[in-house]
Design an enzyme around this catalytic site. Sequence first.
Site, PDB file in Angstrom:
ATOM      1  N   GLY A  66      -5.523   2.591  -7.292  1.00 21.59           N
ATOM      2  CA  GLY A  66      -6.151   3.701  -6.582  1.00 21.59           C
ATOM      3  C   GLY A  66      -6.621   3.327  -5.193  1.00 21.59           C
ATOM      4  O   GLY A  66      -6.598   2.170  -4.780  1.00 21.59           O
ATOM      5  N   ASP A  67      -7.043   4.328  -4.457  1.00 22.23           N
ATOM      6  CA  ASP A  67      -7.687   4.194  -3.153  1.00 22.23           C
ATOM      7  C   ASP A  67      -8.330   5.574  -2.928  1.00 22.23           C
ATOM      8  O   ASP A  67      -8.562   6.296  -3.913  1.00 22.23           O
ATOM      9  CB  ASP A  67      -6.656   3.821  -2.071  1.00 22.23           C
ATOM     10  CG  ASP A  67      -7.305   3.310  -0.782  1.00 22.23           C
ATOM     11  OD1 ASP A  67      -7.662   2.128  -0.728  1.00 22.23           O
ATOM     12  OD2 ASP A  67      -7.473   4.098   0.173  1.00 22.23           O
ATOM     13  N   LYS A  76       0.865  -1.197   0.000  1.00 18.62           N
ATOM     14  CA  LYS A  76       0.000   0.000   0.000  1.00 18.62           C
ATOM     15  C   LYS A  76       0.888   1.229   0.000  1.00 18.62           C
ATOM     16  O   LYS A  76       2.025   1.168   0.453  1.00 18.62           O
ATOM     17  CB  LYS A  76      -0.854   0.008   1.270  1.00 18.62           C
ATOM     18  CG  LYS A  76      -2.084   0.877   1.171  1.00 18.62           C
ATOM     19  CD  LYS A  76      -3.204   0.119   0.527  1.00 18.62           C
ATOM     20  CE  LYS A  76      -4.437   0.965   0.360  1.00 18.62           C
ATOM     21  NZ  LYS A  76      -5.598   0.112   0.003  1.00 18.62           N
TER      22      LYS A  76
HETATM   23  N1  GLU Z   1      -7.335   0.227  -2.770  1.00 19.51           N
HETATM   24  C1  GLU Z   1      -8.093  -0.951  -3.067  1.00 19.51           C
HETATM   25  C2  GLU Z   1      -8.113  -1.849  -1.852  1.00 19.51           C
HETATM   26  O1  GLU Z   1      -8.163  -1.364  -0.751  1.00 19.51           O
HETATM   27  C3  GLU Z   1      -7.681  -1.613  -4.353  1.00 19.51           C
HETATM   28  C4  GLU Z   1      -6.261  -1.995  -4.496  1.00 19.51           C
HETATM   29  C5  GLU Z   1      -5.851  -2.467  -5.897  1.00 19.51           C
HETATM   30  O2  GLU Z   1      -6.691  -2.495  -6.784  1.00 19.51           O
HETATM   31  O3  GLU Z   1      -4.674  -2.811  -6.030  1.00 19.51           O
HETATM   32  O4  GLU Z   1      -8.137  -3.049  -1.926  1.00 19.51           O
END
Ligand code: GLU
Length: 463
Positions: A182-183, A143
């Site tokens: 994204g997030d 992350k």
């Molecule tokens: N941010 C999203 C999650 O919390 C997606 C992460 C991704 O697609 O790599 O899982």
Amino acid sequence: MKTEAEIQQVSKTGTKQAEEYVHKVFNQVKDVYGHESEFLQAVEEVFESLIPVFSKEQKYQDQAILERIAEPERIISFRVPWVDDKHQIQVNRGYRVQFNSAIGPYKGGLRFHPSVNQSIIKFLGFEQIFKNSLTGQPIGGGKGGSDFDPKGKSDQEIMRFCQSFMTELMKHIGPDTDVPAGDIGVGAREIGFMFGQYKRLRGAYEAGVLTGKNPVSGGSLGRKEATGYGTVYFVDEMIRDKGMSFDGSQVVVSGSGNVSIYAMEKAMELGGKVVACSDSQGYIVDYNGICLDTVKQLKEVEYKRIKEYTHHHPDAHYFEDGEGIWSVPCDIALPCATQNELDELGAKILVANGVKAVGEGANMPSTKAAVDIFQQNNVLFAPGKAANAGGVAVSALEMAQNSMRLSWTLEEVDEKLKDIMKDIFESAKSEAANYGHDDNLVIGANIAGFKKVADTMISQGVI
Ligand code: GLU
């Protein structure tokens, strides 16, 4: 032959010994990272739910799996300087936590929000290990993000920030090493700017380095909708298992970002009536049913506050207090905004108003006390790690499409997403039952996610 009493005694000893192991390692983590409250909260929840595994299996203790899994393989933190529209130099902090690569390249989103710090990114990265494992896809956990606040910034400012962020990040990522997405605060626009900068610096078109791209640059159809749709698919499995359905249910969905919008859309498609949603400043209630076109226009196109909804729908009400949303009576509550947005009080109010099911679209939106209230009151509870895994699962499908240089139709992706969410529900349910905690999907999801990663770590030696 052992007597029943002796068997009971052995298993009690096993449980006691497992509890001691878990608490010992948790206290070690706490001694080192006592100031990282969100990270410790996430670790404690996972560790506690693994006690039934350690009381049956000795190998994880012998291999010091908890000690290893709670320590990120690598943390990168860096300066992100950029120039705003007034020609002033601004500086933000950037992070990438490469937590665990046992089952695949690090995979996880980037969050741009003023609350971001190392604790937040570590909690998200830690959860991502188990979530990604649950998807059945070959992706490790990571992350990243920045304390940059995209609110109120011009497109040019966003672009300059993204370019500066990627200039540093590109040294640490790649389609086979680490694949961000994204997030909160990072959608297709930001991913587009970052992909452009990566391509320019690398001198190669490596589509698989980022997911959540616009479909014109190799993004997967259905990725935008995947987290929200996936959450509803999971909750639908969970409630149908108990003879309930979305059809005719009253639904409250917190947030109004990407996860929330598509959770609302799918809940409505399945016959639910969504009556409330929110943003960090307040919530709206519309007993005619939330008009999704208005929310999409405000949030996806105009980047405006949810408050503006009432200008388009005078019958709706706006309340200045995001957390008050839990006082709106509902059958199904979907917290889709952010961590710790649903506390003990919110949970008690939901229960008093007769909530039957709660599904987490966000990461760790319910506090531990809130989860306890739901479980004590037999409210069906879908933990985020399982329920919101649809986003990253479709990211893995995007990686697969990129490496094959082809793209699947929306229907194909949606079908795969549905199957993945069903499989996650089934493995969480069956692991919960295997370890004597029927219907406890928190325990089941953590155990199912953990075992695959832990067994793979053991097979790869002490690394
Ligand atoms: N941010 C999203 C999650 O919390 C997606 C992460 C991704 O697609 O790599 O899982």
